[in-house]
Design an enzyme around this catalytic site. Structure first.
Site, PDB file in Angstrom:
ATOM      1  N   LYS A 193       0.865  -1.185   0.000  1.00  0.00           N
ATOM      2  CA  LYS A 193       0.000   0.000   0.000  1.00  0.00           C
ATOM      3  C   LYS A 193       0.890   1.219   0.000  1.00  0.00           C
ATOM      4  O   LYS A 193       1.826   1.323   0.808  1.00  0.00           O
ATOM      5  CB  LYS A 193      -0.874  -0.006   1.280  1.00  0.00           C
ATOM      6  CG  LYS A 193      -1.807   1.185   1.368  1.00  0.00           C
ATOM      7  CD  LYS A 193      -3.077   0.950   0.597  1.00  0.00           C
ATOM      8  CE  LYS A 193      -3.857   2.216   0.293  1.00  0.00           C
ATOM      9  NZ  LYS A 193      -3.427   2.888  -0.968  1.00  0.00           N
ATOM     10  N   LYS A 206       5.393   1.730  -3.130  1.00  0.00           N
ATOM     11  CA  LYS A 206       5.327   3.085  -3.692  1.00  0.00           C
ATOM     12  C   LYS A 206       5.601   2.991  -5.180  1.00  0.00           C
ATOM     13  O   LYS A 206       6.244   2.056  -5.636  1.00  0.00           O
ATOM     14  CB  LYS A 206       6.405   3.967  -3.053  1.00  0.00           C
ATOM     15  CG  LYS A 206       6.144   5.458  -3.199  1.00  0.00           C
ATOM     16  CD  LYS A 206       5.237   5.970  -2.106  1.00  0.00           C
ATOM     17  CE  LYS A 206       4.766   7.384  -2.362  1.00  0.00           C
ATOM     18  NZ  LYS A 206       4.055   7.919  -1.179  1.00  0.00           N
ATOM     19  N   GLY A 247      -2.660   8.307  -4.265  1.00  0.00           N
ATOM     20  CA  GLY A 247      -2.014   9.532  -4.739  1.00  0.00           C
ATOM     21  C   GLY A 247      -0.771   9.892  -3.948  1.00  0.00           C
ATOM     22  O   GLY A 247      -0.488   9.345  -2.891  1.00  0.00           O
ATOM     23  N   ASP A 248      -0.027  10.822  -4.489  1.00  0.00           N
ATOM     24  CA  ASP A 248       1.116  11.470  -3.825  1.00  0.00           C
ATOM     25  C   ASP A 248       1.352  12.740  -4.661  1.00  0.00           C
ATOM     26  O   ASP A 248       0.411  13.211  -5.326  1.00  0.00           O
ATOM     27  CB  ASP A 248       2.348  10.533  -3.814  1.00  0.00           C
ATOM     28  CG  ASP A 248       3.456  11.025  -2.884  1.00  0.00           C
ATOM     29  OD1 ASP A 248       3.364  10.796  -1.672  1.00  0.00           O
ATOM     30  OD2 ASP A 248       4.422  11.675  -3.362  1.00  0.00           O
TER      31      ASP A 248
HETATM   32  P1  NDP Z   1       0.668  17.823  -4.293  1.00  0.00           P
HETATM   33  O1  NDP Z   1       1.158  17.450  -5.641  1.00  0.00           O
HETATM   34  O2  NDP Z   1      -0.768  18.012  -4.055  1.00  0.00           O
HETATM   35  O3  NDP Z   1       1.409  19.150  -3.790  1.00  0.00           O
HETATM   36  C1  NDP Z   1       2.783  19.213  -3.709  1.00  0.00           C
HETATM   37  C2  NDP Z   1       3.172  20.613  -3.266  1.00  0.00           C
HETATM   38  O4  NDP Z   1       4.557  20.649  -2.970  1.00  0.00           O
HETATM   39  C3  NDP Z   1       2.963  21.653  -4.369  1.00  0.00           C
HETATM   40  O5  NDP Z   1       2.732  22.904  -3.796  1.00  0.00           O
HETATM   41  C4  NDP Z   1       4.306  21.609  -5.085  1.00  0.00           C
HETATM   42  O6  NDP Z   1       4.596  22.785  -5.826  1.00  0.00           O
HETATM   43  C5  NDP Z   1       5.253  21.473  -3.915  1.00  0.00           C
HETATM   44  N1  NDP Z   1       6.453  20.779  -4.372  1.00  0.00           N
HETATM   45  C6  NDP Z   1       6.531  19.537  -4.900  1.00  0.00           C
HETATM   46  N2  NDP Z   1       7.793  19.240  -5.245  1.00  0.00           N
HETATM   47  C7  NDP Z   1       8.511  20.319  -4.914  1.00  0.00           C
HETATM   48  C8  NDP Z   1       9.881  20.624  -5.015  1.00  0.00           C
HETATM   49  N3  NDP Z   1      10.746  19.749  -5.537  1.00  0.00           N
HETATM   50  N4  NDP Z   1      10.292  21.839  -4.559  1.00  0.00           N
HETATM   51  C9  NDP Z   1       9.418  22.736  -4.053  1.00  0.00           C
HETATM   52  N5  NDP Z   1       8.089  22.507  -3.945  1.00  0.00           N
HETATM   53  C10 NDP Z   1       7.658  21.316  -4.356  1.00  0.00           C
HETATM   54  O7  NDP Z   1       1.264  16.705  -3.313  1.00  0.00           O
HETATM   55  P2  NDP Z   1       0.810  16.324  -1.839  1.00  0.00           P
HETATM   56  O8  NDP Z   1       0.327  17.520  -1.115  1.00  0.00           O
HETATM   57  O9  NDP Z   1      -0.026  15.131  -1.926  1.00  0.00           O
HETATM   58  O10 NDP Z   1       2.208  15.863  -1.218  1.00  0.00           O
HETATM   59  C11 NDP Z   1       3.064  16.733  -0.478  1.00  0.00           C
HETATM   60  C12 NDP Z   1       3.998  15.905   0.381  1.00  0.00           C
HETATM   61  O11 NDP Z   1       3.224  15.126   1.310  1.00  0.00           O
HETATM   62  C13 NDP Z   1       4.876  14.903  -0.365  1.00  0.00           C
HETATM   63  O12 NDP Z   1       6.106  14.780   0.309  1.00  0.00           O
HETATM   64  C14 NDP Z   1       4.093  13.598  -0.221  1.00  0.00           C
HETATM   65  O13 NDP Z   1       4.940  12.482  -0.351  1.00  0.00           O
HETATM   66  C15 NDP Z   1       3.572  13.743   1.192  1.00  0.00           C
HETATM   67  N6  NDP Z   1       2.408  12.944   1.547  1.00  0.00           N
HETATM   68  C16 NDP Z   1       1.258  12.986   0.818  1.00  0.00           C
HETATM   69  C17 NDP Z   1       0.156  12.237   1.211  1.00  0.00           C
HETATM   70  C18 NDP Z   1      -1.151  12.306   0.505  1.00  0.00           C
HETATM   71  O14 NDP Z   1      -2.109  11.691   0.988  1.00  0.00           O
HETATM   72  N7  NDP Z   1      -1.286  13.038  -0.568  1.00  0.00           N
HETATM   73  C19 NDP Z   1       0.241  11.334   2.370  1.00  0.00           C
HETATM   74  C20 NDP Z   1       1.469  11.415   3.104  1.00  0.00           C
HETATM   75  C21 NDP Z   1       2.507  12.180   2.686  1.00  0.00           C
HETATM   76  P3  NDP Z   1       4.453  22.734  -7.439  1.00  0.00           P
HETATM   77  O15 NDP Z   1       2.992  22.707  -7.696  1.00  0.00           O
HETATM   78  O16 NDP Z   1       5.135  23.973  -7.911  1.00  0.00           O
HETATM   79  O17 NDP Z   1       5.154  21.495  -7.884  1.00  0.00           O
HETATM   80  O1  2IT Z   2       3.030   8.949   1.492  1.00  0.00           O
HETATM   81  C1  2IT Z   2       1.872   8.510   1.701  1.00  0.00           C
HETATM   82  O2  2IT Z   2       1.569   7.948   2.754  1.00  0.00           O
HETATM   83  C2  2IT Z   2       0.862   8.697   0.648  1.00  0.00           C
HETATM   84  N1  2IT Z   2       1.161   9.310  -0.368  1.00  0.00           N
HETATM   85  C3  2IT Z   2      -0.511   8.113   0.812  1.00  0.00           C
HETATM   86  C4  2IT Z   2      -0.509   6.655   0.452  1.00  0.00           C
HETATM   87  C5  2IT Z   2      -1.851   5.988   0.418  1.00  0.00           C
HETATM   88  O3  2IT Z   2      -1.869   4.796   0.073  1.00  0.00           O
HETATM   89  O4  2IT Z   2      -2.881   6.601   0.718  1.00  0.00           O
END
Ligand code: NDP
Ligand code: 2IT
Length: 443
Positions: A89, A125, A164-165
């Site tokens: 997952k 992942k 998603g991520d």
């Molecule tokens: P999104 O794609 O929705 O948003 C990502 C955000 O981070 C955007 O504002 C993006 O800016 C910015 N960003 C991404 N890469 C970079 C970079 N290299 N340098 C600067 N800014 C950056 O992703 P999420 O919000 O889903 O994910 C954000 C973080 O949270 C990640 O680390 C992800 O692994 C983690 N995460 C996400 C989960 C989820 O359920 N979605 C769960 C647990 C962790 P821009 O639009 O300009 O790229």
């Molecule tokens: O980093 C993370 O935990 C996620 N992007 C969410 C993974 C998931 O299976 O919901």
């Protein structure tokens, strides 16, 4: 040489040019030392050697046709890291920086994070170096369909359930799901983060950001503090950042920054979340657009949110976004708590600064586990063909996050590292997976 040093040497030798994977494994293995010193069963069963080697790594070609009729080729990944406690997952990341090292660090972290949720999910992942930014909906659909045309044979509701991520949200999950169903004929919970009309769970969109605030609150509470009236800086402006901001505001905090990869916003009046959501979720625009209707707000190019004076910092963008200098600046400016929304946002040097300064520090694998925990709740709802209310899911999420805090905080105490939640989270997450691996024999 100690068991940990021995395995780390092998991991480095076997995975050259994978800096993010080495960073993640080094941090985790180092913090397992107190546990490994107290019990030799992990070494006897070669658990570290096995847990650092993915069960399976899939890399594939993703060809698709752009709006100019030109054929584009991207690389697809799915790393099925560990299935000791449940089906693989973990999310899919679509970002030009994606490579095997990044997917492996995320997959490795996911094993222990998923264990902390207490739910039956293993670690995996995937993703691609495809960049959804600036692409038309048709191009994103063409890419997703091609990606799933290979991925479908490796996944399933009881084998591997992606989500998603970065760069993968509701739109991408919809296209991926449609193609899976079309190829296999199966209407099953093979992906999470689905739309509410076709099997998605209420509160999954909010879950990572909300969960981050629930866990941070639990940490603050034990220290006799709260978020109410505090100044919070957030990086990122994607899924995690937006809902962390919403929940922090609901708790009485003033969130003064958000960012994207081009620049950052400082709004001394507090971020106007409706406006930011409109720019990001509806228009798929840039942070810069925010200043047009917010004359008191400032926009700056590049990186900079960590220079803003705050009480609490919630990094929600990407890995290694807080380096040693950023951490020193945060501490110098009076920041007393950090909750990691992104995966591995603080470098090892930054973590050392936080721990040495005794500020409250909630590491990613605990703090952002609310997203995957709610994904597991989506899997449960899909299996029983029911949907729970928003309040039901949200209250389960809150309980899970408070339980995680309790668990990692007591693990830190038990192993003589009171207050060090990095050690607490790594040990607590590891023990369950390692014990399951031992029980299942050499596999
Ligand atoms: P999104 O794609 O929705 O948003 C990502 C955000 O981070 C955007 O504002 C993006 O800016 C910015 N960003 C991404 N890469 C970079 C970079 N290299 N340098 C600067 N800014 C950056 O992703 P999420 O919000 O889903 O994910 C954000 C973080 O949270 C990640 O680390 C992800 O692994 C983690 N995460 C996400 C989960 C989820 O359920 N979605 C769960 C647990 C962790 P821009 O639009 O300009 O790229
Ligand atoms: O980093 C993370 O935990 C996620 N992007 C969410 C993974 C998931 O299976 O919901």
């Amino acid at each position: 040489m100690s068991y940990v040093d021995n395995v780390l040497e092998t991991v480095k030798a076997k995975n050259p040019a994978q800096p993010e994977f080495i960073e993640a494994t080094t941090t985790v293995l180092n913090s397992l030392r107190p546990l490994l010193d107290s019990d030799d069963k992990y070494e006897k069963n070669a658990i570290l050697e096995r847990i650092t080697e993915p069960e399976r790594q899939i890399m594939f070609r993703v060809p698709w046709v752009d709006d100019n009729g030109k054929i584009q080729v991207n690389r697809g990944f799915r790393v099925q890291f560990n299935s000791a406690i449940g089906p693989y997952k973990g999310g899919l990341r679509f970002h030009p920086s994606v490579n095997l090292s990044i997917i492996k660090f995320l997959g490795f972290e996911q094993i222990l994070k998923n264990s902390l949720t207490t739910l039956p999910i293993g670690g995996g992942k995937g993703g691609s170096d495809f960049d959804p930014k600036g692409k038309s909906d048709r191009e994103v659909m063409a890419f997703c369909q091609s990606f799933m045309t290979e991925l479908y044979r490796h996944i399933g509701k009881d084998t591997d359930v992606p989500a998603g991520d970065i760069g993968v949200g509701g739109r991408e999950i919809g296209f991926l799901y449609g193609q899976y169903k079309r190829i296999t004929g199966l209407y099953e919970g093979v992906l999470t983060g689905k739309g509410l009309t076709y099997g998605g769970s209420l509160a999954r969109t909010e879950a990572t950001g909300y969960g981050l605030v629930y866990l941070t609150n639990a940490m603050l509470k034990e220290a006799g503090k709260s978020m109410n009236g505090k100044t919070v800086v957030i990086s990122g402006s994607g899924n995690v950042a937006l809902y962390a901001c919403q929940k922090a505001q609901q708790n009485g905090a003033k969130v003064v920054t958000m960012s994207d990869s081009t620049g950052w916003i400082y709004d001394p009046n507090g971020i106007d979340l409706d406006a930011m959501r409109e720019i990001k979720e509806v228009k798929r625009g840039r942070c810069k657009e925010y200043i047009a209707n917010h004359p008191k707000a400032e926009y700056h190019d590049g990186k900079g949110v960590w220079s803003v004076k705050c009480d609490i910092a919630l990094p929600c963008a990407t890995q290694n976004e807080i380096n040693e200098d950023d951490a020193k600046m945060l501490v110098k400016n009076g920041c007393f708590a950090v909750g990691e929304g992104a995966n591995m946002p603080s470098t090892p040097e930054a973590i050392k600064v936080f721990l040495d300064s005794h500020i409250l520090f909630a590491p990613a694998k605990a703090a952002n586990a609310g997203g995957v925990a709610t994904s597991a709740l989506e899997m449960s709802q899909n299996s029983e063909r029911l949907s729970w209310t928003f309040e039901e899911v949200d209250s389960k999420l809150k309980n899970i996050m408070e339980g995680i805090y309790e668990n990692i905080s007591s693990a830190a105490k038990k192993y003589g590292c009171e207050g060090n939640l990095v050690v607490g989270a790594n040990i607590a997450g590891f023990v369950k997976v390692a014990d399951a691996m031992i029980a299942q024999g050499v596999c």
